[in-house]
Write an enzyme that holds these catalytic residues in place. Structure first.
Site: not given
Length: 379
Positions: A250, A284
């Site tokens: 991720e 993110c």
């Protein structure tokens, strides 16, 4: 004032690193405050932790999944009892405001409860066979030792996502947290230990990514790697892991918010402010660009600049603070560097852009307009 020294966790014991070295971590809102000394783990620590986890796997895999679930449910209860303490530790360790750190801990609580329930839902599958008198079925089996490598921006929630999923399926874990948030990692492991996770099933090694992380990923006894962090590190993990491991990555992104001319601009403004400045923009999923219809551009720009100027910088423990510090000096320098790039490229600096006179790694919330797709800050 005495500075606490924290240890790594291998085979159910808190021990010093084989390296004999430690590092310090400071409060990003007050870099004069040292939070503690932490073990500078090395390759020997990693290999020992992996060997222990491999041994523990043989017994842990035989624990009935509902029983594993009971342990995770106990962990959820302990997290609830420690929620405010953990939230305050997190704010002091990585900077984001208390309302956010409380939410971070709540995610860990929710995840533990969810995975506890999965202990009664680890279903296989049956299907008809093409052969007479044959019965076809699948049974879920654990993989083995799992490496969990986590970032500093969600230092309780993300470890909970990774570790509890691995545990409920019967895997054992070696956990390498970010060096910026070791206390949160240690506190989470203490809770798992108190909840009844057997010794050796979860192990924690703190230390730098280029030694601890690399050795962990390359270890041939590791059967799966779960990583959240920088895209370059993720790419290197793919190269280092070798054949046969399951890899979950991720990584970062450059996210836009798109506002059309029929949008509810007040609602859109709330989304932009939260998207851009929540967690100090350090995640993110952060929104760093707004792409807006020309019919409402001027109006929305005025709304955004006015709202941004009202945001209050400060210690995240202060309930009046809207935005805390960046996590460290490297992050501060990176942000100020991009602000200078934006100016040099010809984007219009509408507000912010300065480093305030505070004893922490702060940067004013900043808005540029007139950024074109060829500019580095846009990309």
């Amino acid at each position: 004032m005495k500075i606490a020294t924290y240890k790594i966790y291998i085979n159910g014991r808190w021990v010093s690193s084989e390296s004999g070295e430690t590092y310090t971590r400071v409060n990003p809102a007050n870099y004069n405050e040292i939070l503690g000394r932490f073990q500078q783990g090395n390759e020997k620590d990693v290999d020992k932790a992996v060997d222990i986890a491999e041994d523990a796997f043989e017994k842990w895999r035989e624990v009935p999944p509902p029983k594993r679930g009971e342990i995770l449910l106990k962990a959820a209860q302990l997290l609830k009892q420690s929620k405010e303490e953990l939230a305050r530790i997190m704010t002091r360790e990585m900077g984001k405001i208390l309302t956010e750190t409380r939410g971070d801990v709540q995610e860990a609580i929710d995840t533990c409860e969810l995975m506890a329930g999965e202990g009664r839902r680890l279903f296989g599958r049956t299907t008809t066979s093409e052969l007479r008198d044959k019965f076809a079925m699948t049974v879920r089996l654990p993989l083995g030792v799992v490496a969990c490598i986590t970032p500093w921006n969600f230092p309780v929630a993300i470890p909970a996502w990774k570790i509890t999923a691995a545990l409920i399926c019967g895997n054992t874990v070696v956990f390498k947290p970010s060096s910026d948030t070791p206390i949160c990692a240690i506190k989470f492991i203490e809770i798992l230990e108190k909840a009844g996770v057997p010794k050796g099933v979860v192990n924690l090694v703190t230390g730098p990514g280029n030694t601890v992380g690399t050795r962990l990923v390359k270890n041939k006894k590791i059967r799966a790697v779960s990583f959240t962090g920088h895209k370059d590190t993720g790419a290197q993990i793919l190269k280092d892991a070798g054949i046969g491991k399951k890899i979950g990555l991720e990584m970062g992104s450059k996210n836009p918010i798109i506002i059309m001319d029929d949008a509810d601009l007040k609602l859109a403004l709330d989304g932009v402010i939260w998207g851009a400045f929540g967690t100090c923009g350090q995640r993110c999923t952060a929104a760093s660009r707004v792409i807006i219809h020309k019919k409402v551009r001027q109006k929305f720009e005025r709304m955004l600049i006015e709202r941004t100027k009202k945001l209050k910088l400060g210690d995240g423990l202060n309930p009046k603070t809207d935005i805390g510090p960046l996590v460290n000096k490297v992050a501060q320098d990176k942000v100020t560097g991009y602000i200078e790039i934006g100016k040099d490229e010809g984007a219009k600096l509408c507000c912010g852009g300065k480093v305030p006179k505070l004893k922490g790694w702060f940067v004013e919330p900043t808005v540029f307009t007139d950024a074109s797709p060829d500019m580095k800050i846009f990309q």
